[in-house]
Scaffold this motif. Sequence first.
Motif, PDB file in Angstrom:
ATOM      1  N   UNK A   1      10.581  29.385  15.225  1.00  0.00           N
ATOM      2  CA  UNK A   1       9.793  28.833  14.131  1.00  0.00           C
ATOM      3  C   UNK A   1       8.724  29.822  13.701  1.00  0.00           C
ATOM      4  N   UNK A   2       8.300  29.625  12.469  1.00  0.00           N
ATOM      5  CA  UNK A   2       7.145  30.321  11.915  1.00  0.00           C
ATOM      6  C   UNK A   2       6.266  29.264  11.262  1.00  0.00           C
ATOM      7  N   UNK A   3       4.996  29.307  11.553  1.00  0.00           N
ATOM      8  CA  UNK A   3       4.025  28.473  10.846  1.00  0.00           C
ATOM      9  C   UNK A   3       2.995  29.420  10.248  1.00  0.00           C
ATOM     10  N   UNK A   4       2.974  29.440   8.925  1.00  0.00           N
ATOM     11  CA  UNK A   4       1.958  30.217   8.222  1.00  0.00           C
ATOM     12  C   UNK A   4       0.758  29.315   8.015  1.00  0.00           C
ATOM     13  N   UNK A   5      -0.415  29.754   8.460  1.00  0.00           N
ATOM     14  CA  UNK A   5      -1.606  28.913   8.322  1.00  0.00           C
ATOM     15  C   UNK A   5      -1.850  28.504   6.867  1.00  0.00           C
ATOM     16  N   UNK A   6      -2.548  27.391   6.687  1.00  0.00           N
ATOM     17  CA  UNK A   6      -2.779  26.894   5.330  1.00  0.00           C
ATOM     18  C   UNK A   6      -3.543  27.877   4.445  1.00  0.00           C
ATOM     19  N   UNK A   7      -3.076  27.959   3.215  1.00  0.00           N
ATOM     20  CA  UNK A   7      -3.781  28.645   2.135  1.00  0.00           C
ATOM     21  C   UNK A   7      -3.987  27.593   1.074  1.00  0.00           C
ATOM     22  N   UNK A   8      -5.229  27.393   0.683  1.00  0.00           N
ATOM     23  CA  UNK A   8      -5.546  26.352  -0.297  1.00  0.00           C
ATOM     24  C   UNK A   8      -4.957  25.004   0.125  1.00  0.00           C
ATOM     25  N   UNK A   9      -4.970  24.749   1.453  1.00  0.00           N
ATOM     26  CA  UNK A   9      -4.529  23.469   1.979  1.00  0.00           C
ATOM     27  C   UNK A   9      -3.051  23.357   2.314  1.00  0.00           C
ATOM     28  N   UNK A  10      -2.242  24.358   1.910  1.00  0.00           N
ATOM     29  CA  UNK A  10      -0.794  24.278   2.116  1.00  0.00           C
ATOM     30  C   UNK A  10      -0.330  25.277   3.173  1.00  0.00           C
ATOM     31  N   UNK A  11       0.314  24.747   4.214  1.00  0.00           N
ATOM     32  CA  UNK A  11       0.906  25.587   5.259  1.00  0.00           C
ATOM     33  C   UNK A  11       2.405  25.698   4.991  1.00  0.00           C
ATOM     34  N   UNK A  12       3.004  26.746   5.538  1.00  0.00           N
ATOM     35  CA  UNK A  12       4.451  26.928   5.447  1.00  0.00           C
ATOM     36  C   UNK A  12       5.030  26.804   6.848  1.00  0.00           C
ATOM     37  N   UNK A  13       6.036  25.934   6.980  1.00  0.00           N
ATOM     38  CA  UNK A  13       6.719  25.719   8.257  1.00  0.00           C
ATOM     39  C   UNK A  13       8.183  26.088   8.063  1.00  0.00           C
ATOM     40  N   UNK A  14       8.666  27.013   8.890  1.00  0.00           N
ATOM     41  CA  UNK A  14      10.056  27.451   8.812  1.00  0.00           C
ATOM     42  C   UNK A  14      10.677  27.305  10.202  1.00  0.00           C
ATOM     43  N   UNK A  15      11.740  26.532  10.292  1.00  0.00           N
ATOM     44  CA  UNK A  15      12.487  26.361  11.543  1.00  0.00           C
ATOM     45  C   UNK A  15      13.865  26.991  11.358  1.00  0.00           C
ATOM     46  N   UNK A  16      14.283  27.796  12.323  1.00  0.00           N
ATOM     47  CA  UNK A  16      15.589  28.448  12.252  1.00  0.00           C
ATOM     48  C   UNK A  16      16.358  28.163  13.538  1.00  0.00           C
ATOM     49  N   UNK A  17      17.624  27.786  13.388  1.00  0.00           N
ATOM     50  CA  UNK A  17      18.488  27.534  14.537  1.00  0.00           C
ATOM     51  C   UNK A  17      19.745  28.383  14.364  1.00  0.00           C
ATOM     52  N   UNK A  18      20.118  29.093  15.406  1.00  0.00           N
ATOM     53  CA  UNK A  18      21.337  29.898  15.352  1.00  0.00           C
ATOM     54  C   UNK A  18      22.541  28.995  15.101  1.00  0.00           C
ATOM     55  N   UNK A  19      23.518  29.464  14.329  1.00  0.00           N
ATOM     56  CA  UNK A  19      24.651  28.615  13.939  1.00  0.00           C
ATOM     57  C   UNK A  19      25.351  27.898  15.096  1.00  0.00           C
ATOM     58  N   UNK A  20      25.506  28.549  16.228  1.00  0.00           N
ATOM     59  CA  UNK A  20      26.213  27.933  17.358  1.00  0.00           C
ATOM     60  C   UNK A  20      25.469  26.733  17.939  1.00  0.00           C
ATOM     61  N   UNK A  21      24.200  26.567  17.574  1.00  0.00           N
ATOM     62  CA  UNK A  21      23.377  25.499  18.165  1.00  0.00           C
ATOM     63  C   UNK A  21      22.941  24.446  17.147  1.00  0.00           C
ATOM     64  N   UNK A  22      23.504  24.505  15.972  1.00  0.00           N
ATOM     65  CA  UNK A  22      23.129  23.544  14.935  1.00  0.00           C
ATOM     66  C   UNK A  22      23.789  22.189  15.175  1.00  0.00           C
ATOM     67  N   UNK A  23      23.198  21.169  14.555  1.00  0.00           N
ATOM     68  CA  UNK A  23      23.695  19.789  14.601  1.00  0.00           C
ATOM     69  C   UNK A  23      23.674  19.206  16.020  1.00  0.00           C
ATOM     70  N   UNK A  24      22.672  19.653  16.786  1.00  0.00           N
ATOM     71  CA  UNK A  24      22.472  19.126  18.135  1.00  0.00           C
ATOM     72  C   UNK A  24      21.050  18.604  18.322  1.00  0.00           C
ATOM     73  N   UNK A  25      20.288  18.541  17.239  1.00  0.00           N
ATOM     74  CA  UNK A  25      18.926  18.036  17.304  1.00  0.00           C
ATOM     75  C   UNK A  25      17.862  19.087  17.557  1.00  0.00           C
ATOM     76  N   UNK A  26      18.267  20.348  17.723  1.00  0.00           N
ATOM     77  CA  UNK A  26      17.288  21.394  18.013  1.00  0.00           C
ATOM     78  C   UNK A  26      16.396  21.678  16.806  1.00  0.00           C
TER      79      UNK A  26
END
Length: 143
Positions: A58-83
């Motif tokens: 994951x990446x969390x970019x701290x808020x700028x003007x109140x808005x943060x950016x949250x990015x979650x990445x899961x490798x293809x082999x591990x998708x659709x398992x709740x990770x």
Amino acid sequence: MQNLRFTEPDDDATLEDWRHVHNAIIPADPLSLDDVRERVTRHHLEVAYLGDVLVGCTTVRPPKEGTATVIARVLPAHRRQGFGERLYARGLDRARSLGAEAVETIVLGINPEGLEFAHRHGFVEVDRYVAGVDEVWHTLRLM
């Protein structure tokens, strides 16, 4: 639910794991290890493992003007398992603890599973832009 272990990358091995996930999912914007070393000074990064197996990051970019950016990445082999759910929830909690009033995410257009995940979790596209030749990036906001 399978037991995930989360760690903040703080050495070259874990920074390299974060970089590996990023580059596998975002091939249009590959990062070097030095890029990641710099990035960890500006953003909150985490890496997720199932036992010793790398699952995502994951990446969390701290808020700028109140808005943060949250990015979650899961490798293809591990998708659709709740990770992705767990990575996203942790990122969202971190963004809120940093004072975010709003949350956005960014998804590369060649990642339809990422776009689907964002839409399922209440994100709505607010912008898109093209970088490079055919790289469409979608900015989505949590509504």
